[in-house]
Design a protein around this motif. Sequence first.
Motif, PDB file in Angstrom:
ATOM      1  N   ASP A  88       0.844  -1.197   0.000  1.00  0.00           N
ATOM      2  CA  ASP A  88       0.000   0.000   0.000  1.00  0.00           C
ATOM      3  C   ASP A  88       0.875   1.241   0.000  1.00  0.00           C
ATOM      4  O   ASP A  88       2.006   1.233   0.508  1.00  0.00           O
ATOM      5  CB  ASP A  88      -0.912   0.026   1.238  1.00  0.00           C
ATOM      6  CG  ASP A  88      -1.903  -1.129   1.241  1.00  0.00           C
ATOM      7  OD1 ASP A  88      -2.858  -1.089   0.454  1.00  0.00           O
ATOM      8  OD2 ASP A  88      -1.709  -2.065   2.043  1.00  0.00           O
ATOM      9  N   GLU A  89       0.311   2.340  -0.570  1.00  0.00           N
ATOM     10  CA  GLU A  89       0.949   3.652  -0.529  1.00  0.00           C
ATOM     11  C   GLU A  89       0.017   4.580   0.242  1.00  0.00           C
ATOM     12  O   GLU A  89      -1.171   4.664  -0.057  1.00  0.00           O
ATOM     13  CB  GLU A  89       1.195   4.165  -1.945  1.00  0.00           C
ATOM     14  CG  GLU A  89       2.367   5.122  -2.078  1.00  0.00           C
ATOM     15  CD  GLU A  89       2.072   6.517  -1.548  1.00  0.00           C
ATOM     16  OE1 GLU A  89       0.890   6.912  -1.509  1.00  0.00           O
ATOM     17  OE2 GLU A  89       3.033   7.223  -1.173  1.00  0.00           O
ATOM     18  N   ASP A  90       0.562   5.286   1.241  1.00  0.00           N
ATOM     19  CA  ASP A  90      -0.268   6.071   2.154  1.00  0.00           C
ATOM     20  C   ASP A  90      -1.209   7.036   1.445  1.00  0.00           C
ATOM     21  O   ASP A  90      -2.387   7.145   1.799  1.00  0.00           O
ATOM     22  CB  ASP A  90       0.625   6.853   3.124  1.00  0.00           C
ATOM     23  CG  ASP A  90       1.199   5.959   4.213  1.00  0.00           C
ATOM     24  OD1 ASP A  90       0.707   4.829   4.366  1.00  0.00           O
ATOM     25  OD2 ASP A  90       2.150   6.388   4.897  1.00  0.00           O
ATOM     26  N   SER A  91      -0.718   7.743   0.451  1.00  0.00           N
ATOM     27  CA  SER A  91      -1.506   8.816  -0.156  1.00  0.00           C
ATOM     28  C   SER A  91      -2.220   8.420  -1.443  1.00  0.00           C
ATOM     29  O   SER A  91      -2.959   9.230  -2.009  1.00  0.00           O
ATOM     30  CB  SER A  91      -0.596  10.027  -0.434  1.00  0.00           C
ATOM     31  OG  SER A  91       0.449   9.655  -1.334  1.00  0.00           O
ATOM     32  N   ILE A  92      -2.002   7.184  -1.918  1.00  0.00           N
ATOM     33  CA  ILE A  92      -2.630   6.751  -3.181  1.00  0.00           C
ATOM     34  C   ILE A  92      -3.331   5.409  -2.955  1.00  0.00           C
ATOM     35  O   ILE A  92      -2.719   4.342  -3.135  1.00  0.00           O
ATOM     36  CB  ILE A  92      -1.580   6.622  -4.316  1.00  0.00           C
ATOM     37  CG1 ILE A  92      -0.716   7.877  -4.416  1.00  0.00           C
ATOM     38  CG2 ILE A  92      -2.281   6.352  -5.657  1.00  0.00           C
ATOM     39  CD1 ILE A  92       0.394   7.767  -5.438  1.00  0.00           C
ATOM     40  N   PRO A  93      -4.596   5.413  -2.548  1.00  0.00           N
ATOM     41  CA  PRO A  93      -5.296   4.147  -2.291  1.00  0.00           C
ATOM     42  C   PRO A  93      -5.337   3.232  -3.504  1.00  0.00           C
ATOM     43  O   PRO A  93      -5.342   2.011  -3.380  1.00  0.00           O
ATOM     44  CB  PRO A  93      -6.706   4.612  -1.892  1.00  0.00           C
ATOM     45  CG  PRO A  93      -6.526   6.037  -1.425  1.00  0.00           C
ATOM     46  CD  PRO A  93      -5.415   6.592  -2.249  1.00  0.00           C
ATOM     47  N   GLN A  94      -5.355   3.828  -4.713  1.00  0.00           N
ATOM     48  CA  GLN A  94      -5.437   3.006  -5.926  1.00  0.00           C
ATOM     49  C   GLN A  94      -4.154   2.229  -6.185  1.00  0.00           C
ATOM     50  O   GLN A  94      -4.115   1.337  -7.040  1.00  0.00           O
ATOM     51  CB  GLN A  94      -5.749   3.894  -7.145  1.00  0.00           C
ATOM     52  CG  GLN A  94      -7.085   4.606  -7.083  1.00  0.00           C
ATOM     53  CD  GLN A  94      -7.012   5.913  -6.282  1.00  0.00           C
ATOM     54  OE1 GLN A  94      -5.971   6.232  -5.725  1.00  0.00           O
ATOM     55  NE2 GLN A  94      -8.125   6.634  -6.240  1.00  0.00           N
ATOM     56  N   PHE A  95      -3.084   2.541  -5.458  1.00  0.00           N
ATOM     57  CA  PHE A  95      -1.798   1.887  -5.688  1.00  0.00           C
ATOM     58  C   PHE A  95      -1.760   0.459  -5.148  1.00  0.00           C
ATOM     59  O   PHE A  95      -0.901  -0.315  -5.510  1.00  0.00           O
ATOM     60  CB  PHE A  95      -0.672   2.708  -5.029  1.00  0.00           C
ATOM     61  CG  PHE A  95       0.696   2.122  -5.224  1.00  0.00           C
ATOM     62  CD1 PHE A  95       1.421   2.369  -6.379  1.00  0.00           C
ATOM     63  CD2 PHE A  95       1.260   1.301  -4.261  1.00  0.00           C
ATOM     64  CE1 PHE A  95       2.679   1.820  -6.563  1.00  0.00           C
ATOM     65  CE2 PHE A  95       2.523   0.746  -4.430  1.00  0.00           C
ATOM     66  CZ  PHE A  95       3.231   1.012  -5.587  1.00  0.00           C
ATOM     67  N   THR A  96      -2.689   0.085  -4.300  1.00  0.00           N
ATOM     68  CA  THR A  96      -2.656  -1.211  -3.612  1.00  0.00           C
ATOM     69  C   THR A  96      -2.419  -2.370  -4.584  1.00  0.00           C
ATOM     70  O   THR A  96      -3.081  -2.470  -5.619  1.00  0.00           O
ATOM     71  CB  THR A  96      -3.967  -1.444  -2.848  1.00  0.00           C
ATOM     72  OG1 THR A  96      -4.087  -0.437  -1.843  1.00  0.00           O
ATOM     73  CG2 THR A  96      -3.975  -2.808  -2.188  1.00  0.00           C
ATOM     74  N   GLN A  97      -1.469  -3.221  -4.239  1.00  0.00           N
ATOM     75  CA  GLN A  97      -1.174  -4.417  -5.019  1.00  0.00           C
ATOM     76  C   GLN A  97      -1.249  -5.645  -4.120  1.00  0.00           C
ATOM     77  O   GLN A  97      -0.841  -5.590  -2.960  1.00  0.00           O
ATOM     78  CB  GLN A  97       0.233  -4.349  -5.629  1.00  0.00           C
ATOM     79  CG  GLN A  97       0.466  -3.197  -6.569  1.00  0.00           C
ATOM     80  CD  GLN A  97       1.865  -3.246  -7.158  1.00  0.00           C
ATOM     81  OE1 GLN A  97       2.379  -4.312  -7.515  1.00  0.00           O
ATOM     82  NE2 GLN A  97       2.492  -2.095  -7.281  1.00  0.00           N
ATOM     83  N   GLU A  98      -1.778  -6.737  -4.657  1.00  0.00           N
ATOM     84  CA  GLU A  98      -1.795  -8.010  -3.943  1.00  0.00           C
ATOM     85  C   GLU A  98      -1.270  -9.097  -4.869  1.00  0.00           C
ATOM     86  O   GLU A  98      -1.627  -9.143  -6.038  1.00  0.00           O
ATOM     87  CB  GLU A  98      -3.201  -8.366  -3.451  1.00  0.00           C
ATOM     88  CG  GLU A  98      -3.675  -7.536  -2.280  1.00  0.00           C
ATOM     89  CD  GLU A  98      -4.876  -8.147  -1.579  1.00  0.00           C
ATOM     90  OE1 GLU A  98      -5.242  -9.284  -1.932  1.00  0.00           O
ATOM     91  OE2 GLU A  98      -5.438  -7.490  -0.688  1.00  0.00           O
TER      92      GLU A  98
END
Length: 214
Positions: free
Chosen positions: A150-160
């Motif tokens: 996760d990236e704190d300021s970019i929720p769309q960045f989440t990768q799984e």
Amino acid sequence: MIYFVMLGLLLLFVPGVSAGWFLEGQFGASYMVSTVQDGTWRQEAFGTNYQGVKMAYGGRIGYRFERPWSVQAGVVAFGTNRTETDAVADQCYNPKTHTVTCNLQAMHLKTADTMRGYTLSVTRYVALTPDWSIPLSVGAALVTHRLRTDEDSIPQFTQERYGRMPMGSLGAGVCWCERVCWENTFYMALPEQNFHDPVSTQVVSSLIGVRYGF
């Protein structure tokens, strides 16, 4: 203190393991060694906070032979290692020189990788006294992992990402009456270099197990 009292009372009623089947519950800690290369989930140009020591637990079923050997299969939850670091885009980082090559604002990344192992091993017991022995084990494991970034300021960045790794294992420890065993086991992915996504391809576990023979 109450947990030690309860464990002591439990051991009074747990039958020792002779030839035959046994169940074992295990509890302790694991250390998931960070083996990922610079530029993947971390960048050495920035400070990195890695937490790889976690509580671990599991269970096994096994068979103890008349001779001092046993075979057992089970599952162990190694826990979730966590990496927290700043990072820039891959095209702006040189992992060979560990330097940032362009002027971009760094992101703040948090990576969590949960690992679980499905194990199969053979153990040889070396007697020290009538009550104490040293278990020496060799085996294999299929380790699954679930990685989330996760990236704190970019929720769309989440990768799984999900993956499986075959591992070999070597272990040693000490057993009392084969009721209670403290075992330290080293797991390593085979072949290690084929795995890119997981933060760790090596795990050291230290578990205390209580066995029940039936």
